[in-house]
Design a protein around this motif. Structure first.
Motif, short mmCIF file in Angstrom:
data_model
loop_
_atom_site.label_atom_id
_atom_site.label_comp_id
_atom_site.label_asym_id
_atom_site.label_seq_id
_atom_site.Cartn_x
_atom_site.Cartn_y
_atom_site.Cartn_z
N ARG A 64 -1.87 4.07 10.01
CA ARG A 64 -1.58 2.97 9.09
C ARG A 64 -1.35 3.49 7.67
O ARG A 64 -0.45 3.03 6.97
CB ARG A 64 -2.74 1.98 9.09
CG ARG A 64 -2.78 1.10 10.33
CD ARG A 64 -3.94 0.13 10.27
NE ARG A 64 -3.95 -0.75 11.43
CZ ARG A 64 -5.05 -1.14 12.03
NH1 ARG A 64 -6.22 -0.75 11.60
NH2 ARG A 64 -4.99 -1.96 13.06
N LYS B 130 2.47 3.18 5.82
CA LYS B 130 2.72 2.40 4.62
C LYS B 130 3.56 3.18 3.61
O LYS B 130 4.32 2.61 2.84
CB LYS B 130 1.39 1.98 3.98
CG LYS B 130 0.74 0.82 4.69
CD LYS B 130 -0.45 0.28 3.94
CE LYS B 130 -1.61 1.25 3.93
NZ LYS B 130 -2.81 0.67 3.33
N HIS C 238 7.29 3.90 5.85
CA HIS C 238 8.05 2.81 6.46
C HIS C 238 9.39 2.63 5.74
O HIS C 238 9.43 2.60 4.51
CB HIS C 238 7.25 1.50 6.40
CG HIS C 238 7.77 0.46 7.33
ND1 HIS C 238 8.92 -0.24 7.10
CD2 HIS C 238 7.29 0.00 8.53
CE1 HIS C 238 9.13 -1.09 8.08
NE2 HIS C 238 8.16 -0.97 8.96
N ALA D 145 9.58 0.26 2.95
CA ALA D 145 8.70 0.46 1.80
C ALA D 145 9.23 1.47 0.81
O ALA D 145 8.71 1.63 -0.28
CB ALA D 145 7.32 0.90 2.29
N GLU E 91 -10.95 -0.96 1.21
CA GLU E 91 -10.04 -0.37 2.20
C GLU E 91 -10.77 0.00 3.48
O GLU E 91 -10.27 -0.25 4.59
CB GLU E 91 -9.35 0.86 1.60
CG GLU E 91 -8.38 0.55 0.48
CD GLU E 91 -9.06 0.25 -0.84
OE1 GLU E 91 -10.30 0.48 -0.95
OE2 GLU E 91 -8.39 -0.22 -1.77
N GLU F 92 -6.65 -9.66 2.08
CA GLU F 92 -5.22 -9.31 2.04
C GLU F 92 -4.47 -10.25 1.10
O GLU F 92 -3.60 -9.82 0.35
CB GLU F 92 -4.62 -9.38 3.44
CG GLU F 92 -3.16 -9.00 3.52
CD GLU F 92 -2.88 -7.52 3.31
OE1 GLU F 92 -1.72 -7.16 3.07
OE2 GLU F 92 -3.85 -6.73 3.39
N TYR G 141 -3.03 -4.98 1.18
CA TYR G 141 -3.42 -3.64 1.62
C TYR G 141 -2.73 -3.28 2.93
O TYR G 141 -2.10 -2.24 3.07
CB TYR G 141 -4.93 -3.55 1.79
CG TYR G 141 -5.39 -2.27 2.46
CD1 TYR G 141 -5.30 -1.05 1.80
CD2 TYR G 141 -5.88 -2.27 3.76
CE1 TYR G 141 -5.69 0.14 2.41
CE2 TYR G 141 -6.28 -1.09 4.39
CZ TYR G 141 -6.18 0.10 3.71
OH TYR G 141 -6.56 1.26 4.32
N ARG H 293 -0.13 -4.73 4.36
CA ARG H 293 1.32 -4.81 4.20
C ARG H 293 2.03 -4.98 5.55
O ARG H 293 2.00 -6.04 6.14
CB ARG H 293 1.83 -3.59 3.43
CG ARG H 293 1.33 -3.56 1.99
CD ARG H 293 1.53 -2.24 1.32
NE ARG H 293 2.92 -1.85 1.25
CZ ARG H 293 3.33 -0.65 0.85
NH1 ARG H 293 2.43 0.26 0.48
NH2 ARG H 293 4.61 -0.36 0.78
N HIS H 294 2.67 -3.92 6.06
CA HIS H 294 3.46 -4.03 7.29
C HIS H 294 2.60 -4.34 8.52
O HIS H 294 3.12 -4.78 9.54
CB HIS H 294 4.25 -2.75 7.53
CG HIS H 294 5.16 -2.41 6.40
ND1 HIS H 294 6.29 -3.14 6.11
CD2 HIS H 294 5.10 -1.43 5.45
CE1 HIS H 294 6.89 -2.62 5.04
NE2 HIS H 294 6.19 -1.58 4.64
#
Length: 252
Positions: free
Chosen positions: A24, A28, A31, A34, A136, A169, A174, A176-177
């Motif tokens: 992950r 991020k 990606h 991003a 996180e 979130e 945090y 995101r995708h």
């Protein structure tokens, strides 16, 4: 053959939770949506590495072929004389027990992690894992714990964890995708798992909480209709009608 451990940046004895978190974090950054840079190939390799290491059979086959072909065997890391888990087990404060839950989750002791989490929720009113970790860490490992709770049919506790993560979130992105993955698991629990598996009172609490989580009108209407059925089972026809009317307005 590319080394998936190197691509993900994890040791060869990494746990499933460590692999998922590393994936992950790197995804991020790499990606295609991003970044404007040339990340497509790196992202493809990252996904392939994750698919290899997240599947027990594929990982085993890779380990055998990749490491044995190079003429060496993997050795377990030297176990230090200090046993951190034993030290945590001996302590009764909430912080230590919270750390024990995530330690077990990260070291292939998922059953122990879930059992301790359930025990702390019962014995310590207001127990919150998020209090003892960085935002996180809680969001990463809290989601993994929620997945384990769902597998063990602990649906209400799973939803409460997911609710915390979703609210975090929304306050500051945090995942995101990966956020759709969080929402999809919460929808799964709310739509197909809790009814008939937990009490109507707890189900109503979960559906009512869900109305504040921005799932959308279609989902909210679904929750309201489920609430109406639950209220009727509990003999509260007036509130059931109010839920039905609210659902009808959303669907219109």
């Amino acid at each position: 053959m590319e080394n998936p451990y190197k691509i993900l940046g994890v040791p060869t004895n990494a746990t499933a939770a460590e692999i998922k978190r590393a994936y992950r974090a790197k995804a991020k950054l790499l990606h295609p949506d991003a970044s404007k840079s040339e990340t497509t190939e790196k992202f493809r390799l990252l996904v392939a590495a994750y698919e290899t290491l997240s599947d027990a059979r594929q990982r085993s086959l890779f380990d055998e072929s990749y490491f044995m072909q190079r003429g060496y065997r993997r050795y377990r890391e030297h176990v230090d004389s200090f046993d951190y888990r034993t030290w945590l087990l001996a302590r009764k404060d909430e912080q230590s027990r919270a750390k024990l839950i995530f330690f077990d989750l990260m070291h292939s002791r998922e059953d122990d992690a879930v059992a301790e989490f359930k025990r702390m929720n019962i014995e310590h009113i207001g127990f919150r894992l998020a209090k003892w970790f960085s935002r996180e860490d809680f969001m990463d490992y809290g989601f993994i714990l929620a997945e384990e709770l769902v597998l063990r049919q602990e649906y209400y506790d799973a939803f409460l964890l997911l609710e915390q993560i979703i609210r975090m979130e929304y306050s500051f992105g945090y995942f995101r995708h990966f956020f759709p993955e969080v929402l999809d698991l919460a929808r799964l629990v709310l739509k197909t798992r809790i009814e008939g598996k937990i009490s109507d009172e707890l189900s109503l609490d979960a559906w009512e909480r869900a109305l504040d989580l921005r799932f959308g009108k279609k989902d909210d209407a679904f929750f309201l209709r489920k609430m109406a059925l639950a209220y009727r089972r509990l003999g509260d026809a007036k509130t059931a009608r109010a839920c039905e009317e609210a659902a009808f307005k959303m669907e219109g």
